[in-house]
Design a protein around this motif. Structure first.
Motif, PDB file in Angstrom:
ATOM      1  N   PRO A   4     -15.343 -51.904  57.600  1.00  0.00           N
ATOM      2  CA  PRO A   4     -15.989 -50.681  57.156  1.00  0.00           C
ATOM      3  C   PRO A   4     -16.151 -49.723  58.320  1.00  0.00           C
ATOM      4  N   ASP A 193     -15.911 -45.329  51.323  1.00  0.00           N
ATOM      5  CA  ASP A 193     -16.117 -44.906  52.711  1.00  0.00           C
ATOM      6  C   ASP A 193     -16.433 -43.418  52.793  1.00  0.00           C
ATOM      7  N   LEU A 270     -13.799 -43.402  60.028  1.00  0.00           N
ATOM      8  CA  LEU A 270     -12.999 -43.434  58.797  1.00  0.00           C
ATOM      9  C   LEU A 270     -11.615 -42.870  59.048  1.00  0.00           C
TER      10      LEU A 270
END
Length: 274
Positions: A4, A193, A270
């Motif tokens: 993540p 995300d 991300l």
């Protein structure tokens, strides 16, 4: 397994700093009933506009109330607003964004409605709602919920339109998975995300918006403590009793900066992951 973005974000200097700021301030707000040296509305008539001292670390305001105590409860108000308004705004935005992907005509209608909302200044909307409903906590919640819907809706729409063209979605269709199952099982998890980043940035916007609305008199009303309300009440005494204004400004700014740093770090992590 793809990590993540939070794992990479917390390792960056900005992400670590933002996380630390947010955790400290949120903990201060949550623990306000135990950390506050006085009740937030307790008035000491003999201690009006006193400077910082051992008994009042951040001084007192124009009514003799302890500034530190009101700061802690003001942060608590913002934490409550974030917990209540931001998830509701995100949930509605996700539903609206999903609705826009169902049919071309629906998409056009949704986009035009969102355009109207984005063209309408949020503070003016807050003033209009305050005139209709009255200023207060509920008005702030409604404004924050409405203001956060367009960005989340468009983010969800873009994510769905992008993901549903990928090979794994095509494979799911081939094996007979329903549209709803594909959406819930495959598409939305891959958009999480971006939605998490949007949530953090929306939390920063909610804190700033609460402060702005309360500062202008449209938000949380005294004697309830709020950071924006404390700034508004202390402005007449800025020259000679600056602590009554600088303390809530510092806390409000710190919370917004902390959330923005965390959001930027999550966004950077991300992007690196794609």
């Amino acid at each position: 397994m793809r990590m993540p973005p939070s794992s990479g974000a917390l390792r960056s200097p900005g992400g670590a700093a933002g996380t630390a700021i947010v955790l400290v301030l949120v903990a201060a707000g949550v623990l306000a009933p135990w950390l506050s040296p006085y009740p937030p509305d307790f008035q000491q008539t003999g201690a009006v506009l006193e400077g910082p001292s051992a008994g009042h670390w951040f001084g007192t305001d124009d009514l003799g109330r302890d500034v530190l105590s009101r700061l802690l409860y003001g942060i608590r108000q913002d934490v409550i607003i974030i917990v209540l308004a931001v998830p509701l705004s995100k949930a509605i935005g996700i539903v609206v964004g999903l609705l826009a992907t169902t049919h071309r005509i629906v998409d056009v209608l949704v986009q035009r409605v969102l355009d109207v909302k984005l063209a309408f200044p949020t503070v003016i909307m807050g003033a209009a709602l305050a005139a209709f409903l009255g200023p207060g906590f509920s008005t702030v919640l409604i404004v924050i919920v409405i203001s956060g819907i367009p960005v989340t809706a468009r983010l969800t729409r873009t994510a769905v339109l992008t993901e549903r063209e990928r090979e794994y979605v095509t494979g799911a269709r081939v094996v007979g998975a329903s549209r709803a199952a594909i959406l819930v099982t495959h598409i939305l998890p891959n958009a999480v995300d971006a939605l998490v980043v949007n949530f953090v940035m929306s939390a920063a916007g909610a804190v700033f918006l609460e402060g702005a609305l309360s500062l202008l008199g449209f938000g949380i009303q005294p004697p309830a403590p709020s950071l924006g309300g404390m700034i508004e009440k202390g402005l007449p005494y800025l020259a000679e009793q600056h602590w009554a204004v600088l303390a809530p400004i510092a806390v409000l700014t710190g919370l917004v900066i902390g959330l923005n740093l965390l959001g930027d770090a999550l966004n950077a992590a991300l992007r690196r992951g794609h």
